[in-house]
Design a protein around this motif. Structure first.
Motif, PDB file in Angstrom:
ATOM      1  N   SER A  52      13.225  29.244  38.000  1.00 30.75           N
ATOM      2  CA  SER A  52      13.749  30.611  38.008  1.00 30.75           C
ATOM      3  C   SER A  52      14.895  30.813  38.994  1.00 30.75           C
ATOM      4  O   SER A  52      15.321  31.929  39.246  1.00 30.75           O
ATOM      5  CB  SER A  52      12.612  31.584  38.353  1.00 30.75           C
ATOM      6  OG  SER A  52      12.099  31.263  39.628  1.00 30.75           O
ATOM      7  N   GLY A  53      15.361  29.720  39.585  1.00 32.97           N
ATOM      8  CA  GLY A  53      16.478  29.824  40.532  1.00 32.97           C
ATOM      9  C   GLY A  53      15.984  29.809  41.971  1.00 32.97           C
ATOM     10  O   GLY A  53      14.800  30.007  42.248  1.00 32.97           O
ATOM     11  N   ASN A 104      18.519  25.205  36.038  1.00 32.35           N
ATOM     12  CA  ASN A 104      19.704  24.872  35.228  1.00 32.35           C
ATOM     13  C   ASN A 104      20.934  24.830  36.151  1.00 32.35           C
ATOM     14  O   ASN A 104      20.873  25.288  37.300  1.00 32.35           O
ATOM     15  CB  ASN A 104      19.884  25.882  34.083  1.00 32.35           C
ATOM     16  CG  ASN A 104      20.050  27.292  34.607  1.00 32.35           C
ATOM     17  OD1 ASN A 104      20.927  27.551  35.436  1.00 32.35           O
ATOM     18  ND2 ASN A 104      19.211  28.215  34.159  1.00 32.35           N
ATOM     19  N   PRO A 105      22.053  24.290  35.646  1.00 37.91           N
ATOM     20  CA  PRO A 105      23.231  24.133  36.517  1.00 37.91           C
ATOM     21  C   PRO A 105      23.731  25.451  37.105  1.00 37.91           C
ATOM     22  O   PRO A 105      24.233  25.484  38.233  1.00 37.91           O
ATOM     23  CB  PRO A 105      24.270  23.511  35.574  1.00 37.91           C
ATOM     24  CG  PRO A 105      23.458  22.758  34.570  1.00 37.91           C
ATOM     25  CD  PRO A 105      22.239  23.600  34.352  1.00 37.91           C
ATOM     26  N   ALA A 106      23.561  26.552  36.377  1.00 39.16           N
ATOM     27  CA  ALA A 106      24.055  27.837  36.887  1.00 39.16           C
ATOM     28  C   ALA A 106      23.331  28.244  38.168  1.00 39.16           C
ATOM     29  O   ALA A 106      23.887  28.956  39.012  1.00 39.16           O
ATOM     30  CB  ALA A 106      23.895  28.923  35.822  1.00 39.16           C
ATOM     31  N   HIS A 107      22.089  27.789  38.324  1.00 37.88           N
ATOM     32  CA  HIS A 107      21.364  28.117  39.562  1.00 37.88           C
ATOM     33  C   HIS A 107      22.033  27.480  40.785  1.00 37.88           C
ATOM     34  O   HIS A 107      21.996  28.030  41.878  1.00 37.88           O
ATOM     35  CB  HIS A 107      19.908  27.651  39.466  1.00 37.88           C
ATOM     36  CG  HIS A 107      19.082  28.496  38.529  1.00 37.88           C
ATOM     37  ND1 HIS A 107      18.057  27.987  37.771  1.00 37.88           N
ATOM     38  CD2 HIS A 107      19.152  29.816  38.230  1.00 37.88           C
ATOM     39  CE1 HIS A 107      17.515  28.956  37.051  1.00 37.88           C
ATOM     40  NE2 HIS A 107      18.169  30.083  37.309  1.00 37.88           N
ATOM     41  N   ASP A 125      24.373  24.691  52.694  1.00 37.38           N
ATOM     42  CA  ASP A 125      25.215  23.505  52.843  1.00 37.38           C
ATOM     43  C   ASP A 125      24.971  22.473  51.756  1.00 37.38           C
ATOM     44  O   ASP A 125      25.794  21.584  51.548  1.00 37.38           O
ATOM     45  CB  ASP A 125      24.937  22.889  54.225  1.00 37.38           C
ATOM     46  CG  ASP A 125      25.235  23.894  55.309  1.00 37.38           C
ATOM     47  OD1 ASP A 125      26.410  24.034  55.670  1.00 37.38           O
ATOM     48  OD2 ASP A 125      24.303  24.599  55.774  1.00 37.38           O
ATOM     49  N   ALA A 126      23.835  22.581  51.082  1.00 36.22           N
ATOM     50  CA  ALA A 126      23.520  21.637  50.015  1.00 36.22           C
ATOM     51  C   ALA A 126      22.448  22.280  49.144  1.00 36.22           C
ATOM     52  O   ALA A 126      21.793  23.233  49.563  1.00 36.22           O
ATOM     53  CB  ALA A 126      22.990  20.333  50.604  1.00 36.22           C
ATOM     54  N   ALA A 127      22.281  21.761  47.924  1.00 35.64           N
ATOM     55  CA  ALA A 127      21.225  22.274  47.061  1.00 35.64           C
ATOM     56  C   ALA A 127      20.508  21.107  46.394  1.00 35.64           C
ATOM     57  O   ALA A 127      21.134  20.107  46.026  1.00 35.64           O
ATOM     58  CB  ALA A 127      21.808  23.219  46.014  1.00 35.64           C
ATOM     59  N   LEU A 128      19.214  21.273  46.270  1.00 39.25           N
ATOM     60  CA  LEU A 128      18.359  20.174  45.808  1.00 39.25           C
ATOM     61  C   LEU A 128      17.618  20.575  44.539  1.00 39.25           C
ATOM     62  O   LEU A 128      17.184  21.718  44.394  1.00 39.25           O
ATOM     63  CB  LEU A 128      17.381  19.857  46.944  1.00 39.25           C
ATOM     64  CG  LEU A 128      16.213  18.904  46.761  1.00 39.25           C
ATOM     65  CD1 LEU A 128      15.865  18.277  48.116  1.00 39.25           C
ATOM     66  CD2 LEU A 128      14.984  19.561  46.164  1.00 39.25           C
ATOM     67  N   GLY A 129      17.499  19.621  43.627  1.00 40.38           N
ATOM     68  CA  GLY A 129      16.731  19.864  42.401  1.00 40.38           C
ATOM     69  C   GLY A 129      15.745  18.739  42.188  1.00 40.38           C
ATOM     70  O   GLY A 129      15.959  17.614  42.644  1.00 40.38           O
ATOM     71  N   VAL A 147      25.148  19.141  36.321  1.00 45.46           N
ATOM     72  CA  VAL A 147      25.227  20.148  37.397  1.00 45.46           C
ATOM     73  C   VAL A 147      26.607  20.095  38.047  1.00 45.46           C
ATOM     74  O   VAL A 147      27.262  21.124  38.254  1.00 45.46           O
ATOM     75  CB  VAL A 147      24.123  19.911  38.459  1.00 45.46           C
ATOM     76  CG1 VAL A 147      24.359  20.780  39.687  1.00 45.46           C
ATOM     77  CG2 VAL A 147      22.750  20.175  37.869  1.00 45.46           C
ATOM     78  N   LYS A 148      27.070  18.879  38.316  1.00 46.52           N
ATOM     79  CA  LYS A 148      28.365  18.750  38.998  1.00 46.52           C
ATOM     80  C   LYS A 148      29.514  19.184  38.097  1.00 46.52           C
ATOM     81  O   LYS A 148      30.467  19.807  38.576  1.00 46.52           O
ATOM     82  CB  LYS A 148      28.542  17.325  39.489  1.00 46.52           C
ATOM     83  CG  LYS A 148      27.584  17.019  40.634  1.00 46.52           C
ATOM     84  CD  LYS A 148      27.966  15.743  41.286  1.00 46.52           C
ATOM     85  CE  LYS A 148      27.665  15.810  42.767  1.00 46.52           C
ATOM     86  NZ  LYS A 148      28.126  14.601  43.441  1.00 46.52           N
ATOM     87  N   ASP A 149      29.417  18.856  36.819  1.00 48.11           N
ATOM     88  CA  ASP A 149      30.473  19.301  35.888  1.00 48.11           C
ATOM     89  C   ASP A 149      30.521  20.830  35.862  1.00 48.11           C
ATOM     90  O   ASP A 149      31.586  21.434  35.849  1.00 48.11           O
ATOM     91  CB  ASP A 149      30.204  18.780  34.466  1.00 48.11           C
ATOM     92  CG  ASP A 149      30.514  17.300  34.364  1.00 48.11           C
ATOM     93  OD1 ASP A 149      31.166  16.760  35.295  1.00 48.11           O
ATOM     94  OD2 ASP A 149      30.099  16.668  33.369  1.00 48.11           O
ATOM     95  N   HIS A 150      29.343  21.430  35.867  1.00 45.83           N
ATOM     96  CA  HIS A 150      29.287  22.895  35.853  1.00 45.83           C
ATOM     97  C   HIS A 150      29.949  23.464  37.107  1.00 45.83           C
ATOM     98  O   HIS A 150      30.764  24.391  37.030  1.00 45.83           O
ATOM     99  CB  HIS A 150      27.827  23.364  35.758  1.00 45.83           C
ATOM    100  CG  HIS A 150      27.685  24.844  35.801  1.00 45.83           C
ATOM    101  ND1 HIS A 150      27.634  25.629  34.660  1.00 45.83           N
ATOM    102  CD2 HIS A 150      27.621  25.724  36.836  1.00 45.83           C
ATOM    103  CE1 HIS A 150      27.546  26.906  35.008  1.00 45.83           C
ATOM    104  NE2 HIS A 150      27.529  26.986  36.324  1.00 45.83           N
TER     105      HIS A 150
END
Ligand code: 1PR
Length: 541
Positions: A467-468, A493-496, A507-511, A525-528
């Motif tokens: 859910s982000g 999803n990449p938008a999150h 500073d960073a985001a983890l999935g 994700v990076k392309d987005h």
């Protein structure tokens, strides 16, 4: 195999450097006494931790004259990270300690009033327009440091050095320098994927020295630090005894059916390699059960790190079970000794969870005093702040009024079950099973004071929900500290990822789950993010 000599004087993750050197077709010979430096043709000085610690160790062991003689003889020399800093005269980190003094000038600390310090992540090494050991304008390199040499145009060039720079906020710093037989990089080539391996190769083959400053490379890139995307693997033994990557929903990793098996999403080493090849900027392993039915030296995570670091040339973090403990034979083992085993096996950072919460409680109980005895203090003293991550497992607690509790409360856009408009975040230990009376702000500030280099900020309420990220939590913690924060939990999803980078200063985001279940790749994700105008590092195959 041709050889390169590595100075074995300092703690830290040299395994990755050895792996990277071997990957380029060279073998490593260790230099263990100053006399052995004379045998070296090519010499590498890796460095982590404090300037003073590094130079102090070198001086007391008698290495400094031997290194100078090696350089004066015109033999190839490469310094990495603190190994770059060592070739300057001094650093404000330890003003009384002298460097090698090949370059006149003093290093100073990044300004942390407007950005996180240490500077951690992927940044440029712009080599003006001249060839510098195959550094490329479109490539990014992995940095982790708090002190830097500020770049002033003409300053080093007038001393005959070719310079590459990176920029962080308003500051431009030296990313690499070279002159004659000397190359030094502030970034870690062994952790910079294919781009870093190219630099190492250029040094090892001698090609870089031959072509230094000769050919024109085209315009320098302008970007600074990229948006860091991290893949996280929760690892545990399943009911069949196999070590698997798993993933929970709000930390429950068992299937919903009657048998309640531990979810098995794949094999740790293979999955880490897959994410590296998709462009993950870092890989984090969390050992979410303790595997404590075997002696510490046989911990399965050590083998996972060893194997992963052979093929994955980006930073590796390992968490879980880092605390003072007693081994199966009754021997006491300190958190520092456990961390040392992990670093020797290929980890770049260790992540501490439960033990950090207990240490923070103690810190406040004694009136914010530090005695140097916590795991965080001991590991950061030995390996540098950048090597210590604290992983936080917070849970929302709703309250009706802002002053209904002594804790750091915020007004939330997502009211609680009884319409409560405020909440605070309670820290938990033991994988969320026990909630403590300390909030995230208190914890973050205490562990920052102890010398933690970075926070891995999970959120039990969001974990596995797709859910982000919890933007309110992230903003609250970012406001409270100056060290970098990694946003974690809830990515679906990449938008999150775009949302968390735009709406907070993370500073960073983890999935985790969205990657493991194959819903999205790191590359997507990076392309987005790139399409949305946010700078990312592209994987170079
Ligand atoms: O307390 O020092 O032994 O460390 C234990 C470590 O293990 C801590 O870092 C703690 O976060 C982690 N941990 C313990 N139990 C669990 C569990 O899931 N049952 N996992 C656990 C933590 C959370 C994140 C996850 C993100 C993103 N998992 O690692 O990757 O929430 O997930 P998502 O993108 O799928 O939402 P110690």
């Amino acid at each position: 195999m041709p050889k390169v000599y590595l100075l074995d004087y300092v703690a830290g993750n040299v395994r990755s450097l050895v792996n990277a050197i071997e990957k380029t077709g060279y073998s490593v010979e260790w230099v263990r006494t100053p006399e052995e430096v004379a045998n070296a043709d090519k010499l590498i000085l890796p460095g982590v931790g404090h300037f003073g610690h590094c130079l102090g160790q070198l001086a007391s062991a008698g290495y400094l004259p031997a290194i100078k003689a090696h350089i004066d003889a015109g033999k190839p020399f490469m310094g990495i990270c603190v190994g770059l800093q060592a070739i300057f005269e001094r650093s404000s980190e330890d003003p009384d300690v002298a460097g090698l003094g090949l370059i006149k000038g003093e290093l100073n600390r990044f300004n942390d009033t407007n950005k996180a310090v240490p500077h951690i992540g992927w940044n440029s090494a712009n080599a003006s327009s001249k060839s510098l050991y195959d550094l490329r304008p479109e490539s990014k390199y992995y940095y982790v440091h708090s002190y830097k040499y500020p770049y002033v145009q003409g300053d080093l060039e007038s001393q005959g050095w070719t310079v590459a720079t990176g920029s962080y906020g308003e500051e431009i710093f030296v990313g690499a320098v070279a002159k004659g037989n000397v190359l030094a990089t502030q970034f870690h080539p062994e952790k910079s994927g294919v781009a870093g391996l190219r630099v190492l190769k250029s040094f090892l083959t001698g090609e870089g020295q031959k072509t230094l400053g000769q050919d024109v490379k085209g315009p320098a890139s302008t970007g600074g630090l990229t948006r860091r995307v991290i893949a996280c693997l929760d690892v545990r033994t399943n009911d069949q005894g196999d070590l698997v990557v798993t993933k929970g929903d709000q930390y429950d990793v068992r299937e919903k059916g009657d048998d309640r098996n531990v979810r098995n999403l794949g094999k740790p080493v293979e999955m880490a390699k897959k994410y590296y090849e998709q462009g993950a900027d870092e890989v984090t392993f969390l050992n979410i059960t303790s595997f404590r039915d075997c002696p510490l030296a046989d911990l399965p995570m050590l083998e996972i790190l060893r194997r992963t670091s052979e093929t994955v040339f980006v930073p590796l973090t390992i968490g879980g079970g880092i605390r003072d403990t007693v081994d199966t034979d009754g021997t006491k083992v300190s958190a520092l000794e456990i961390a040392t085993m992990y670093f020797k096996s290929g980890a770049d950072k260790v992540s501490i969870g439960s033990d950090a919460v207990l240490a923070a409680e103690e810190y406040y109980a004694v009136g914010r005093k530090l005695w140097g005895n916590t795991a965080i203090e001991q590991i950061s003293k030995a390996y540098g702040n950048q090597a210590v991550v604290v992983s936080i497992d917070p849970k929302r607690v709703y309250v009706p009024k802002i002053d209904a509790t002594r804790h750091n409360t915020l007004r939330t856009r997502f009211p609680g079950p009884k319409g409560e408009e405020y909440c605070w975040y309670a820290c938990t230990i033991k994988g969320g099973r026990e909630t403590r009376d300390i909030d995230v702000v208190e914890l973050a500030q205490a562990v920052e004071a102890m010398g933690t280099g970075e926070l891995l900020l999970n959120c039990i309420d969001r974990d596995g929900t797709n859910s982000g990220f919890d933007l309110e939590l992230i903003a609250q913690v970012k406001d409270a500290v100056r060290i970098p924060v990694i946003a974690s939990s809830g990515a679906g999803n990449p938008a999150h990822f775009e949302e968390v980078f735009r709406e907070t200063t993370t500073d960073a985001a983890l999935g985790a789950g969205m990657f493991h279940r194959g819903e999205y790749t790191v590359e997507q994700v990076k392309d987005h993010l790139a399409t949305a105008g946010l700078e990312v590092r592209k994987f170079e195959g």
